[in-house]
Design a protein around this motif. Structure first.
Motif, short mmCIF file in Angstrom:
data_model
loop_
_atom_site.label_atom_id
_atom_site.label_comp_id
_atom_site.label_asym_id
_atom_site.label_seq_id
_atom_site.Cartn_x
_atom_site.Cartn_y
_atom_site.Cartn_z
N ALA A 1 75.14 -76.42 -96.94
CA ALA A 1 73.74 -75.89 -96.56
C ALA A 1 73.65 -76.46 -95.14
CB ALA A 1 72.72 -76.80 -97.44
N SER A 2 74.41 -78.25 -95.65
CA SER A 2 75.26 -78.51 -93.24
C SER A 2 75.38 -77.37 -92.76
CB SER A 2 74.98 -79.24 -94.00
OG SER A 2 76.87 -79.66 -93.99
N SER A 3 76.42 -77.12 -93.21
CA SER A 3 76.50 -75.38 -92.62
C SER A 3 75.80 -74.47 -91.72
CB SER A 3 78.18 -74.56 -92.33
OG SER A 3 78.58 -75.97 -92.79
N LEU A 4 75.26 -74.03 -92.82
CA LEU A 4 74.58 -72.92 -93.05
C LEU A 4 72.90 -72.70 -92.76
CD1 LEU A 4 76.27 -70.41 -95.22
CD2 LEU A 4 76.59 -70.86 -93.17
N VAL A 5 72.36 -73.42 -93.23
CA VAL A 5 70.73 -74.18 -93.38
C VAL A 5 70.08 -74.94 -92.89
CG1 VAL A 5 68.80 -74.42 -95.33
CG2 VAL A 5 70.35 -73.29 -95.78
N PHE A 6 70.68 -76.31 -92.62
CA PHE A 6 69.96 -78.20 -92.79
C PHE A 6 69.76 -77.83 -91.10
CE2 PHE A 6 72.01 -80.17 -96.04
CZ PHE A 6 71.07 -79.16 -97.10
N GLY A 7 70.55 -77.26 -90.26
CA GLY A 7 70.58 -76.92 -88.80
C GLY A 7 69.04 -75.50 -88.19
N PRO A 8 69.27 -74.95 -88.61
CA PRO A 8 67.90 -73.99 -88.11
C PRO A 8 66.45 -74.63 -89.32
CG PRO A 8 69.83 -72.99 -89.39
CD PRO A 8 69.88 -74.14 -89.40
N VAL A 9 66.88 -75.37 -90.09
CA VAL A 9 65.06 -75.61 -90.94
C VAL A 9 64.62 -77.02 -90.64
CG1 VAL A 9 64.43 -76.57 -93.16
CG2 VAL A 9 65.99 -74.23 -92.43
N PHE A 10 65.87 -77.96 -89.71
CA PHE A 10 65.14 -79.48 -89.90
C PHE A 10 65.31 -79.63 -88.26
CE2 PHE A 10 65.54 -78.65 -94.71
CZ PHE A 10 65.07 -79.63 -94.84
N PHE A 11 65.59 -79.34 -87.24
CA PHE A 11 66.35 -79.12 -86.51
C PHE A 11 66.73 -78.35 -85.59
CE2 PHE A 11 69.20 -82.35 -88.81
CZ PHE A 11 68.38 -83.56 -88.89
N SER A 12 65.40 -77.53 -85.85
CA SER A 12 65.13 -76.41 -85.29
C SER A 12 64.97 -76.51 -83.61
CB SER A 12 63.92 -75.56 -85.71
OG SER A 12 62.61 -76.36 -86.04
N ASN A 13 64.90 -77.69 -83.04
CA ASN A 13 64.11 -77.81 -81.84
C ASN A 13 65.40 -78.27 -80.93
OD1 ASN A 13 64.58 -80.15 -83.75
ND2 ASN A 13 63.32 -81.94 -82.38
N LEU A 14 66.33 -78.39 -81.79
CA LEU A 14 67.32 -78.45 -80.66
C LEU A 14 68.45 -77.57 -80.71
CD1 LEU A 14 68.69 -81.79 -82.82
CD2 LEU A 14 67.42 -81.63 -80.35
N PRO A 15 69.36 -77.17 -79.61
CA PRO A 15 70.37 -75.73 -79.44
C PRO A 15 70.95 -75.52 -80.37
CG PRO A 15 69.58 -77.30 -77.81
CD PRO A 15 68.81 -78.11 -78.22
N SER A 16 71.64 -74.72 -80.70
CA SER A 16 71.80 -74.40 -81.73
C SER A 16 73.26 -75.25 -81.85
CB SER A 16 72.81 -72.81 -81.98
OG SER A 16 73.78 -72.93 -81.53
N GLY A 17 73.74 -75.90 -81.73
CA GLY A 17 75.03 -76.39 -81.47
C GLY A 17 74.87 -77.68 -81.24
N ALA A 18 73.56 -78.04 -81.34
CA ALA A 18 73.40 -80.03 -81.22
C ALA A 18 72.87 -79.47 -82.44
CB ALA A 18 72.34 -79.77 -80.20
N ALA A 19 72.10 -78.98 -82.81
CA ALA A 19 71.49 -78.58 -84.56
C ALA A 19 72.29 -78.54 -85.98
CB ALA A 19 70.95 -77.44 -84.50
N LEU A 20 73.13 -77.83 -85.16
CA LEU A 20 75.07 -78.21 -86.03
C LEU A 20 75.64 -79.72 -86.34
CD1 LEU A 20 77.14 -76.38 -88.57
CD2 LEU A 20 77.97 -75.76 -85.85
N ILE A 21 75.25 -80.46 -85.37
CA ILE A 21 76.21 -81.70 -84.85
C ILE A 21 75.43 -81.90 -85.22
CG2 ILE A 21 76.89 -82.95 -83.36
CD1 ILE A 21 78.44 -81.30 -81.83
N ALA A 22 73.71 -82.23 -85.59
CA ALA A 22 73.26 -82.99 -85.75
C ALA A 22 72.85 -82.95 -87.60
CB ALA A 22 71.56 -82.96 -85.32
#
Length: 464
Positions: A44-65
């Protein structure tokens, strides 16, 4: 050497075959629950949490977060190891295992209910991930010790190996659950579909608690308590276990470093490689299916490796996996990026079911045999958490950062190779073979930390 009149009569240190099977099943189920939750969070951290909980960040930064929240669980694991290890070494393994499984299940269930509220959603996610880490920090060592301390000599590695065999079992169940959820339209999957597998973890926890409540306490631990009372050494036995371990920190540090490469493999192929494969021609669902196939075969690979460690020793088997991964890391990355489902499956099967299994199968016995009974829970747990923190906690974030900033898969391959080589060097030069280590509390050494045979090569057991 004959027993003097002042020495207590030894307590039986083995259980009946039926009790051993029940304990092994309990450890297996506990590890299954643990890694079901682990793989859910990892994927989920690879596929879900980035766009769901860190949608205000660019995709690469959201994945790292997102991977940073994954790492928080590993930061919390040593705390769980100290807390559960302390009470596990004081009052017994069983009670702590029941508590750790309950905490893990509740935290995972609540992750499925975290609201998509900016900032607050991410904060709740972090707190629940930390609770998962504390619970896992207490779960693994207790489960491994219960199997190890109930088993007969010569079968300890195989019995303890079921603890780690639960890892790919949980990975299969978790990956299948997420794969099915990922078949939903993307908007539905990101809004509510990903939550269902987390909520279903409650079923596994109920089954695991039912089995675990029926097992007997470790006979080796009970024998150590009786030995302390009979020899009036309770004051020394009652010393804080973590203090005993840290009096000789070399043992736990070396043991943890020896396992680091194995955890790098595990984390890399359960997080970064899923995203890497799906970015290079296969769908997310196909990448998850490939990982599920590899995890299924890894169950048997881990058990086979654990059995081999009883025959040939813990070190040779673990070294074979580390050296193999160092040699094949780059070809496996090429296969994973091929865009072919069959080749991705081959990459994952070789990495997880063969090479990682060789390092992971002997690990429970290897770590537990480094310590005496009254500090074994704490010591094994801390060794495991050091290895997992260094090897797995930051690996997805490091791999994503290297990939983004250093030009692709070459840097990731070098990172994987380096971790395996370092672990192999530590095993060769600093750790002795442990499969003949005596677990029974026959001497004063049992109330200390370091087993006298752990940091130097063992002599012929026939001479002992």
């Amino acid at each position: 050497m004959s027993r003097t009149a002042s020495e207590p009569t030894p307590i039986a240190s083995h259980s009946s075959p039926k009790d051993v099977r029940r304990v092994v099943l309990s450890s297996y189920l506990g590890s299954t629950v643990e890694y079901y939750d682990f793989i859910l969070y990892a994927t989920a951290s690879s596929l879900v949490f980035g766009p769901v909980f860190f949608s205000n960040l660019p995709s690469g930064a959201a994945l790292i977060a997102s991977y940073a929240t994954f790492a928080i669980g590993y930061l919390a694991r040593p705390l769980g190891g100290v807390i559960f290890g302390h009470f596990g070494d004081k009052i017994g393994r069983k009670k702590m295992l029941l508590l750790s499984m309950t905490i893990m299940g509740v935290a995972s269930f609540l992750i499925g209910l975290v609201p998509e509220i900016p900032t607050w959603g991410a904060l709740f996610l972090i707190l629940l991930r930390a609770a998962q880490g504390v619970a896992i920090g207490g779960e693994w060592a207790g489960a491994a010790l219960m199997s190890l301390e109930h088993a007969q000599d010569g079968k300890r590695g195989f019995a303890a190996g079921f603890t780690n065999a639960g890892a790919p079992t949980g990975a299969v169940l978790g990956t299948i659950a997420l794969s099915v959820a990922a078949l939903l339209p993307e908007d539905d999957f990101l809004s509510w579909g990903w939550r269902i597998p987390f909520l279903l973890s409650a079923v596994l926890v109920v089954v695991g608690l039912f089995v675990r409540a029926r097992v007997a306490e470790s006979p080796v631990f009970l024998a150590a308590l009786r030995k302390a009372e009979d020899e009036k050494t309770q004051r020394r036995a009652d010393a804080i276990p973590v203090v005993q371990v840290l009096r000789r920190p070399k043992v736990v540090i070396v043991a943890g470093l020896a396992c680091t490469g194995s955890f790098v493999m595990q984390a890399l192929f359960s997080t970064f490689m899923l995203a890497y494969a799906s970015d290079n021609g296969v769908s997310s669902s196909a990448a998850l299916t490939a990982f599920a196939i590899a995890s299924f075969f890894a169950i048997f690979g881990i058990l086979a490796a654990a059995r081999l460690s009883d025959r040939f020793g813990r070190k040779p088997v673990m070294l074979a996996g580390l050296v193999g991964m160092a040699v094949l890391a780059w070809p496996l990355l090429i296969l994973a990026s091929s865009g072919s489902f069959v080749l991705v499956v081959c990459s994952f099967v070789i990495a997880s079911s063969v090479l990682h299994a060789l390092t992971f199968g002997p690990m429970p016995a290897f770590l537990a045999e480094q310590f005496g009974t009254r500090a074994r829970y704490t010591g094994a747990s801390l060794g495991n958490q050091i290895g997992s923190l260094l090897g797995a906690g930051f690996t997805p974030m490091i791999a994503a950062t290297l990939f983004a900033s250093a030009g692709g898969a070459n840097s990731v391959a070098l990172y994987l190779i380096a971790s395996c080589v370092i672990s192999a060097v530590v095993l060769v030069f600093f750790v002795g073979e442990t499969r003949f280590t005596d677990l029974e509390p026959h001497s004063r050494q049992e109330y200390g930390v370091e087993n006298p045979q752990t940091l130097t090569e063992l002599s012929d057991p026939g001479n002992s």
